[in-house]
Design a protein around this motif. Sequence first.
Motif, PDB file in Angstrom:
ATOM      1  N   ARG A   1       0.770  -1.235   0.000  1.00  3.46           N
ATOM      2  CA  ARG A   1       0.000   0.000   0.000  1.00  3.46           C
ATOM      3  C   ARG A   1       0.807   1.295   0.000  1.00  3.46           C
ATOM      4  O   ARG A   1       0.227   2.375  -0.167  1.00  3.46           O
ATOM      5  CB  ARG A   1      -0.985   0.003   1.151  1.00  3.46           C
ATOM      6  CG  ARG A   1      -0.402   0.024   2.546  1.00  3.46           C
ATOM      7  CD  ARG A   1      -1.533   0.308   3.558  1.00  3.46           C
ATOM      8  NE  ARG A   1      -2.164   1.593   3.313  1.00  3.46           N
ATOM      9  CZ  ARG A   1      -3.411   1.882   3.684  1.00  3.46           C
ATOM     10  NH1 ARG A   1      -4.147   0.970   4.287  1.00  3.46           N
ATOM     11  NH2 ARG A   1      -3.919   3.072   3.442  1.00  3.46           N
TER      12      ARG A   1
ATOM     13  N   ALA B   1       0.210   3.565  -3.170  1.00  2.00           N
ATOM     14  CA  ALA B   1      -1.048   4.305  -3.211  1.00  2.00           C
ATOM     15  C   ALA B   1      -1.056   5.441  -2.185  1.00  2.00           C
ATOM     16  O   ALA B   1      -1.562   6.538  -2.457  1.00  2.00           O
ATOM     17  CB  ALA B   1      -2.220   3.358  -2.970  1.00  2.00           C
ATOM     18  N   ASP B   2      -0.489   5.182  -1.009  1.00  2.45           N
ATOM     19  CA  ASP B   2      -0.484   6.213   0.032  1.00  2.45           C
ATOM     20  C   ASP B   2       0.358   7.421  -0.385  1.00  2.45           C
ATOM     21  O   ASP B   2      -0.061   8.563  -0.221  1.00  2.45           O
ATOM     22  CB  ASP B   2       0.044   5.633   1.346  1.00  2.45           C
ATOM     23  CG  ASP B   2      -0.932   4.682   2.003  1.00  2.45           C
ATOM     24  OD1 ASP B   2      -2.121   4.684   1.619  1.00  2.45           O
ATOM     25  OD2 ASP B   2      -0.514   3.924   2.899  1.00  2.45           O
TER      26      ASP B   2
ATOM     27  N   SER C   1       3.839  10.666  -8.893  1.00  4.81           N
ATOM     28  CA  SER C   1       3.722   9.264  -8.503  1.00  4.81           C
ATOM     29  C   SER C   1       5.089   8.701  -8.139  1.00  4.81           C
ATOM     30  O   SER C   1       6.126   9.187  -8.594  1.00  4.81           O
ATOM     31  CB  SER C   1       3.121   8.430  -9.641  1.00  4.81           C
ATOM     32  OG  SER C   1       4.039   8.319 -10.716  1.00  4.81           O
TER      33      SER C   1
ATOM     34  N   GLU D   1      -4.951  -4.680  -5.176  1.00  5.60           N
ATOM     35  CA  GLU D   1      -4.318  -5.492  -6.215  1.00  5.60           C
ATOM     36  C   GLU D   1      -3.360  -6.532  -5.642  1.00  5.60           C
ATOM     37  O   GLU D   1      -2.836  -7.363  -6.387  1.00  5.60           O
ATOM     38  CB  GLU D   1      -3.577  -4.583  -7.200  1.00  5.60           C
ATOM     39  CG  GLU D   1      -4.502  -3.676  -7.996  1.00  5.60           C
ATOM     40  CD  GLU D   1      -3.752  -2.799  -8.975  1.00  5.60           C
ATOM     41  OE1 GLU D   1      -2.533  -3.030  -9.173  1.00  5.60           O
ATOM     42  OE2 GLU D   1      -4.362  -1.876  -9.537  1.00  5.60           O
TER      43      GLU D   1
ATOM     44  N   THR E   1      -2.542  -0.365  -5.951  1.00  6.52           N
ATOM     45  CA  THR E   1      -3.383  -0.211  -4.762  1.00  6.52           C
ATOM     46  C   THR E   1      -3.306  -1.494  -3.946  1.00  6.52           C
ATOM     47  O   THR E   1      -2.955  -2.562  -4.464  1.00  6.52           O
ATOM     48  CB  THR E   1      -4.847   0.052  -5.126  1.00  6.52           C
ATOM     49  OG1 THR E   1      -5.396  -1.114  -5.741  1.00  6.52           O
ATOM     50  CG2 THR E   1      -4.983   1.244  -6.069  1.00  6.52           C
TER      51      THR E   1
END
Length: 498
Positions: A330, A333-334, A349, A378, A375
Amino acid sequence: MTDHFSVDETTITDVHAAYRAGTLTARALVQAYLDRIAALDAAGPELNSILAVNAEALADADALDEHLRSTGELTGVLHGIPVVLKDQIETAGLTTTFGSETAKDYVPEHDATVVTDLRRAGAIILAKTTMPDFATSWHSTSSVSGLTRNPYALDRDPGGSSSGTAAAVAANLATVGIGEDTGGSIRLPASFCNPVGLRVTPGLISRNGVSPLVEPQDTPGPMTRTVTDAAVLLDVLAGFDPADPYTATAAIGRHRGSYADALDGTALGKSRIGVLRQAFGSDDDPRARVVNTVIHAALDKITAAGAELVDVVIPGLDHYVAYTSVYFSRSRADIDAFLAGRPGIDADSVAQLYADGRAHPNLDLPAGIATGPATAAEDPEYHGRLEARERFQRLVIGIMAGNGLDALCFPDARIAAPTRDEVLASRWSCLEFPTNTVIASQLWMPSVSLPAGFTDEGLPVGLELMALPYHEADLLNLAYGVDQATHSRRAPDLPTVA
C-alpha cells in the motif's frame, strides 16, 4: 547567551527556569543554536543534519521575549523552546523536501497539525532536518542531502529515516526535535544517536501534513534527550484532529491529565517486564555480541531498581514480522495520494520518481514500491496480511496478559550504527536490515527507545520498551524509571562552540 547558561544537554525545564530568572532570552538561545549549527553542522565535523533554517526564528524569539517581559508569563509549556522538525512535516513558508530532490523547491502554504500545535504552545521552529527520500530507508541516504553523519562516530550512519532530527538533538543543535516513525524511523536513529525516541499508538498524534509511507502505521513523535521532555511534547501533540480520521485513537485512549505531570519514579520498581530474547542477535556474531553486552548491563540496572524481568517467547515471531509487512502492498497508493494533492512537488507518482531515477541510488525500497501493486486491493495477500496482524497483536497482548507484564523489552537493533561505507555499498536491503523496531510498528503498539549505554568503540545502543496500545502514560512511567536507573545518555565529543 549569558555566562550563566549552556545549551549542552539542556532541557525544557532548564530553559524555562533561566527565562524566569532573567539569565536567558529566547533570542540568545536561538542564536546559540544557530552558532552551533554553523560550527558543527555546516562546518567542523559537518554533521549535515540540518536542511533549512527558519529565517523567522530570531523574530519569533523576540516576540516571545517581549511577551514575557510585558506580562511576566510564559505563553505555553513550550514557550521559547527551539524545535527541529524532520523534513517530512509540512511547515508554512519553509522549504519542505520530504528528503527528495523532486520537492527541493516546495514551500507549503499551511503548517502540518503538529507544527500548529507546537507554535500554539510557544515553540520556536528552528530548522528542518535531513531524511531519506520519502522516509524509505533505515539510513540517511537522501537525493537532497546525501548522507548525515553520526555525532558519536563521524564515519558511521545515524540511522533513518529521522536521521537529521536524531543527530541534531544528540549534538545539542536544538532543545528538542520531532521525528516520524513507520517501521522504526524514530527509534532506530535514536538507538544509533543516543536520544530518547517515542513512537505512540498510531493516531494519537495527527499525521495531517506529514508525508505517508504506510498510512495505518505512520506517526510523528518526540525525539529528546530526556523522557520528561518527550512527555511534555506528547502533552502538546496528542489529541483528536478532524483533519486526520486516524486520530480517533486519541478519543479511544481517553488519557486524562498531563503525561509529564504523571511521571512516577516508583513505577519501574513495581513492574514486570518481559525480555524478548528472540530479538537479540547471536553472540556468535561480534557485532551483535557487543550490543547484547550493553543491553544485559542495562537490564542488570533495571533489575537492581526493583523491576522483575521475565523471559518470554512469541511463537512465530519471524513469520509474523515478515508477513504483516505491507510496504509493497500500500505505500505506492499512500504516497501517490499525497503527491496528487501537492502540485508544487515535481512528481505525481512513486512510479515516475523511480522511472526518472530521482531517488538516491542506494535506496532499494522505492523500487519495490514503484513496481508493486498500484493499490492494496491489487495485492491478493493484503487482506491475509491484515488478518495476520490482528492475530499477531492478540497473540502478543495475550502473552503480556498471561504473564502479568507491563511491557516487553529488547534491543532496538541487533547491531550498532553501520559505517557510511557499508551504507553506500548497500550491504543490506531495506527489508533485511537487522532492526527490531518493526515489531512494535506492525503490532500498532507504542514503544520507546532509551539510551542503554555504549559499546567499547563508543557507539550508542538503544533499549526498546513496548507497551499495550493506548498505554503511553504507563510506557513513559517505565521509561522514566529506566532512564533514572541507567543514566546512559551522554553528549557526543564534538568541538566546543564559543
